[in-house]
Every structure is written in C-alpha cells, then in structure tokens.
Design an enzyme around this catalytic site. Structure first.
Site, PDB file in Angstrom:
ATOM      1  N   GLY A  51     -31.719  22.768   2.758  1.00  0.00           N
ATOM      2  CA  GLY A  51     -31.881  22.692   1.285  1.00  0.00           C
ATOM      3  C   GLY A  51     -32.286  24.106   0.537  1.00  0.00           C
ATOM      4  O   GLY A  51     -32.641  24.265  -0.524  1.00  0.00           O
ATOM      5  N   CYS A  84     -12.072  -1.733 -10.558  1.00  0.00           N
ATOM      6  CA  CYS A  84     -11.148  -0.714 -10.804  1.00  0.00           C
ATOM      7  C   CYS A  84      -9.889  -1.464 -11.394  1.00  0.00           C
ATOM      8  O   CYS A  84      -9.409  -2.232 -10.837  1.00  0.00           O
ATOM      9  CB  CYS A  84     -11.082   0.220  -9.636  1.00  0.00           C
ATOM     10  SG  CYS A  84      -9.108   1.335  -9.764  1.00  0.00           S
ATOM     11  N   CYS A 110     -10.799   3.976 -10.517  1.00  0.00           N
ATOM     12  CA  CYS A 110     -11.564   4.941  -9.642  1.00  0.00           C
ATOM     13  C   CYS A 110     -11.152   6.413 -10.011  1.00  0.00           C
ATOM     14  O   CYS A 110     -10.263   6.695 -10.088  1.00  0.00           O
ATOM     15  CB  CYS A 110     -10.837   4.753  -8.073  1.00  0.00           C
ATOM     16  SG  CYS A 110     -10.989   3.164  -7.346  1.00  0.00           S
ATOM     17  N   CYS A 142      -6.871  -0.645  -8.723  1.00  0.00           N
ATOM     18  CA  CYS A 142      -7.045  -1.122  -7.248  1.00  0.00           C
ATOM     19  C   CYS A 142      -7.918  -2.364  -7.011  1.00  0.00           C
ATOM     20  O   CYS A 142      -7.892  -3.133  -6.179  1.00  0.00           O
ATOM     21  CB  CYS A 142      -7.210  -0.080  -6.123  1.00  0.00           C
ATOM     22  SG  CYS A 142      -8.983   0.215  -6.273  1.00  0.00           S
ATOM     23  N   CYS A 199      -8.534   5.039  -4.186  1.00  0.00           N
ATOM     24  CA  CYS A 199      -7.826   3.971  -4.890  1.00  0.00           C
ATOM     25  C   CYS A 199      -6.462   3.550  -4.442  1.00  0.00           C
ATOM     26  O   CYS A 199      -5.968   2.724  -4.269  1.00  0.00           O
ATOM     27  CB  CYS A 199      -7.635   4.340  -6.491  1.00  0.00           C
ATOM     28  SG  CYS A 199      -7.119   3.411  -7.859  1.00  0.00           S
TER      29      CYS A 199
END
Ligand SMILES: Nc1ncnc2c1ncn2[C@@H]1O[C@H](COP(=O)(O)OP(=O)(O)OP(=O)(O)O)[C@@H](O)[C@H]1O
Ligand SMILES: [Mg+2]
Lengths: 281, 263
Positions: A32, A241, A266, A244, A272
């Site tokens: 970080g 979605c 998606c 899909c 997807c």
C-alpha cells in the site's frame, strides 16, 4: 507472434525495467505504500495508462499471456491499443480470457473470476494519493502516511453521509492495506473492493503522470473504510445481466434507443461470454 | 490562583526559550511556569516576539535554545522539543488546542462545519457517524453557532462564527492546554465582546490552561490571571494582570497602559 526488432523487448530499455522492478519489489515489501519511480515518456498520452504500461513492460516475460481490459471490456480503444503495443514490442501472446492470462492490465475494473497465484493484475492509476482530496500539500500527506494520521479519510466519508445520507463514494473507494497504509484502489467500482482482499494474485498499481508505484501482495488484508453505523456495502442490482443472466456481476447500463429504452449487461465481457457458453452447453 | 502549588506540577514549565531569525531576535531567554487552569496573556507591540514565542511554546517552531516541559497525562513533565514529531502531532490534536487569529488558518474551509468539528474525533479513532455528529451538534451549541448550520461550509459563516467554529473544532477532544494568537483580532468590537465572553465562559467551565497572545490590554484584563509584557523579544515585566495594569513598574509597560487610557 514475432516482435519488431527495432524495439527492446517490451519497449523499455533493460536499465529502466530494472529500475521499475526495484520500485515494484519495494512496493511489494511495503503493501500500500506509494513508491516514487522515474516514470518514462511512453509513446501514448498520460491518461492512457502510461503507469500501468510501464509496470506491465517491466514484469512481462516472453512466455507471458497478456490480457488488457478497460472498463471490463477487451475491445475498447484503450485496451486494443495497449494490447497491440505489447504484441508489437514484446511479441507476447495476448488473450481476452481471464483464465488464460498470466498478466492482466486493467483500467476501472477487476475481473469477475477469482484470480490465481500465478497471475499478476496491473492497475492503471490516475491519482495515487487517497489523501489528496482534502490535503493538497504533498509534504503534509507524506507525513500523514508516515505517522498513520488517517482521520482525514473518514472526514471525506463523513461529508458523504452528511450530504447524501449514505456513503456516496462509488469509485476509487479508499482502502486500508495490511492495517497500515491508506490506498486508493484506482477508479474501480467499490463493487470490486472485496476482491482485493486476500486476493491470490499479485496486484500492482502504476501511476505514470504522478510517478508512483504501489502494490498489494498476494493474500494481503484490504479493508474498505466505513463507519460502525454506516458499514461498507457494494452496489447491488435488482436485475440480472440481460445477455447472460448472471446475478453476481457488475452491470453496466446501456441505452438501447432514444425512447428511454435501456438494459443492464455484464461489464466484464469475457465473464459474460463464458456465462453464455455455460448456458448453451 | 491555587494555593496548592507545592504539591502540584505546572502544566508547562518554560526555561530559557530563545529563537532568532538570523540577526533578528524573535524572542530571547523566556522562562515561566504555567499552572493548571491558569490563563496567561502575552502582550506587547507589533514585532515584539509574541507569535514567535507562542509558536515555540506550541512546538510549531523549534527554538535555538531552551526547553519547555509539558505535563503529560501519563508520564509527567516531558520536554516537548525532545519528543518525536509523531508525539508532538498527537498532542496537537488531543491534549492541546491552537486557535489562530485568522480562522482560515485553523479551519478546513472545503468541508462542512460538522466535519470541521468532527475531524479531531475521527483522528483519534471514533468510527460512529451518529456519535460524531451528536458531538458536533453539542459543540456548535456550546460555542453558540446555530446547530442548523452543521452541514454548511464555513465559507458561508461570518468572521465571528468562523472563530467560534475554530474554537469548537479545537475543544472537542477535551484539550487541557490552549494556545491562542489574537483570537479576537480583525473582528468588529461588538463581535469581539461576545467572543471574549464565550471564551471566558469556556475557560472557566472547562478549567483550561491558556496562553493567549494579544496586543489588546482589555483582552488581557478580561481573560488573563497573569500577563507577560514583551518588547524586542524580551519579557520586560510580568505579574498578576490587575497588578501589572494598575501599577505598571517598567517604563515600557507604563507607556502601553497610558496609551490605552488615552485612546
Ligand atoms: N519568519 C521570520 N523570518 C524573519 N524574521 C521574522 C520571522 N518571523 C518573525 N520575524 C521577526 O521577529 C520579530 C518578532 O516577530 P513576531 O511575529 O513574533 O512578533 P509579534 O509580536 O507576533 O508581532 P505582531 O503583533 O505584529 O503579530 C519581528 O522583528 C519579526 O520581524
Ligand atoms: Mg503576531
């Protein structure tokens, strides 16, 4: 594919790559923490992922398989041109399949599939400093990181709640890495934040214009900031979605006509496609 | 003042603090003890070294010489110049307060009044939005700012309100030692009077120890138990406020007092 011999492998000269690898190693050692590096001019404008491209160029080997995504899609201009760039300068194999890639460079999304220990995820970062929003002085933000003075991060969330009644930050949602450094996860949706937590893959972040590299090593704790009475939550949709049928993915709204017609699909196009194939099988 | 000094530690013990800017003397060889609950005014004309001294005492400026020992809650007197930057900054947002003359220097102008008050609470680890907000409301009321303004930007506040907000922002963590640099400077006379009343009330109620810099002897008279008169970086006279103002010993103090009387 054969790379063009006019370029050194992956465009950058070996000395530059060594310098960037040193920065990456330091970043991995201090999860970080933003490591400064001597960012090079790249043959593309800032904002096109020059930081991510330099990191990718430095970790890429001949046998790597590269995937590049922008907003979850492999076929946007930005993704296509970066993929072409590495095809041309490194001659590496490229793919759109998350599972086949060993290095994935991304802007604005984390793939839906769980990543593996043998994969590296490289993020393109516009503004690496999470404290910048409230503290413009670089010397001061550096001191705040050094002394772990992070109250300001919650001031930002406080403002959100007082204005909107809830934490309205949805992108670049700040995280605390390894219980030490505050980090901007880049402008990914907060939906993706939980994926950063204890991810098996190495995550590298490159900011070209601001000349910073930072990292989240595999299996590192990544905590999204919140208040006890306003806990962190990810976006939810009441739809699946439209292509899909997935109910667990990040959905983009698409306008389908000018009569207000729209649908949700998606954002991760590879995910997807595979959901569709799964349904077809 | 208290009669139990022999058993009690000063909250701040200052010895020989000196600071120069090259050839220019800022403040020279300043020593005094500040006792818990005591208000000390530092007065003197422009350029006499008041701000330099205050900044040294609050460790925002490191002196060339001298020490200033602060009575820590946990481990007794500690020289603030020997502390790490982390320790000093921690004191600064918990046990100490600093009220600047210009509220813009002490406020975060880009966030709401509530966030300004809540910042120190969040800095010391409070993580409950509702509690932080309740404290902010409480403190806005204590400094007589309409709590309905909690979500407004301090930019929309008057000078007097900004100053009261700055005080609330500083006092929310219950500090014991408060530094003030001309807190009423630049305000209208009527606004000044109200603010002074407020400060006096808070200081008494919260039993704060205060070092206040002012060039206004009336401010010293109203707030301070004790005062130090500075000239060219040196303290030329010090004592109980009423004594110094009613019976000044040093020629310079006499001049200061008489010029106020004439004005
Ligand atoms: N940063 C600096 N660099 C050089 N000289 C300085 C600096 N700050 C203050 N001085 C000088 O030190 C002396 C004391 O200044 P200081 O600001 O402490 O006075 P003051 O009593 O607070 O004055 P005022 O009432 O105008 O605020 C003055 O001669 C001033 O010019
Ligand atoms: Mg001054």
């Amino acid at each position: 594919m054969e790379r063009e011999k006019a370029y050194n492998f992956a465009y950058l000269d070996e000395q530059t790559k060594r310098m960037i690898r040193r920065a990456i190693l330091k970043a991995v050692a201090i999860p970080g923490y933003q490591v400064p590096f001597a960012s090079r001019e790249m043959p593309m404008p800032y904002g096109w992922g020059t930081g991510g491209v330099q990191v990718t160029a430095s970790v890429l080997g001949q046998d790597d398989v590269l995937k590049v995504i922008d907003q979850g899609a492999d076929d946007t201009t930005n993704a296509v041109s970066i993929r072409k760039f590495f095809k041309k300068t490194a001659g590496v194999e490229t793919t759109t399949e998350t599972g086949r890639a060993s290095v994935i460079q991304t802007r604005h999304r984390v793939p839906e599939d769980e990543l593996r220990p043998d994969q590296i995820l490289v993020y393109q970062v516009p503004i690496p400093e999470p404290l910048r929003f409230l503290e413009p002085r670089e010397t001061e933000t550096r001191t705040m990181h050094a002394l772990e003075e992070y109250g300001l991060m919650h001031v930002k969330l406080y403002e959100d709640i007082s204005r909107h009644g809830h934490i309205a930050t949805t992108y670049a949602y700040p995280v605390h890495v390894n219980a030490r450094y505050m980090m901007d996860p880049s402008p990914i949706p907060k939906f993706d934040n939980p994926k950063l937590h204890r991810m098996a893959a190495l995550q590298l972040f490159g900011a070209g214009r601001e000349k910073r590299i930072y990292a989240v090593p595999p299996h590192t704790q990544v905590h999204s900031l919140d208040f006890d009475d306003h806990p962190f939550e990810v976006q939810k949709w009441d739809k699946a979605c439209a292509i899909c049928g997935a109910e667990d993915s990040f959905l983009d709204e698409i306008i389908t006509d000018d009569a207000g017609g729209r649908m949700f699909v998606c954002s991760d196009t590879d995910y997807c496609n595979r959901q569709c194939e799964g349904v077809a099988k | 003042m208290s009669t139990q000094r022999d058993t009690e530690l000063p909250i701040l013990a200052v010895e020989g603090v000196s600071k120069s800017y090259g050839e220019q003397i800022g403040c020279a060889d300043i020593s005094f003890d500040l006792w818990p609950g005591e208000v000390l005014a530092i007065v003197g004309e422009s350029g006499s070294g008041k701000t330099t001294l205050l900044n040294c005492l609050s460790a925002q400026l490191l002196p060339d010489r001298g020490r200033a020992r602060y009575s820590m809650r946990a481990d007794g007197l500690r020289d603030i110049y020997d502390m790490t930057e982390a320790e000093r900054r921690f004191l600064m947002r918990t046990d100490w307060a600093f009220v600047h003359q210009n509220p813009r220097d002490g406020l975060r102008m880009t966030v709401s009044a509530g966030a300004n008050v809540g910042e120190r609470l969040m800095a010391i680890g409070q993580r409950h939005y509702g509690n932080i907000r309740a404290s902010a409301v409480d403190w806005l009321e204590k400094v007589e700012v309409d709590a309905g303004r909690i979500d407004h930007s301090p930019r929309t506040f008057s000078g007097g309100m900004q100053q009261r907000l700055q005080i609330a922002r500083n006092l929310v963590t219950g500090p014991r030692l408060v530094f003030m640099d001309e807190p009423t400077g630049g305000l209208d006379v009527s606004v000044q009077a109200r603010l002074l009343d407020l400060i006096r009330g808070l200081v008494t109620r919260l039993q704060l120890s205060v070092i206040i810099v002012t060039h206004d002897l009336a401010v010293a008279r109203l707030l301070a138990h004790r005062m130090m008169v500075m000239r060219n970086g040196h303290v030329v006279e010090e004592g109980l406020t009423d004594q110094v103002l009613d019976d000044p010993q040093h020629a310079y103090t006499q001049l200061l007092v008489s010029s106020v009387l004439q004005a």
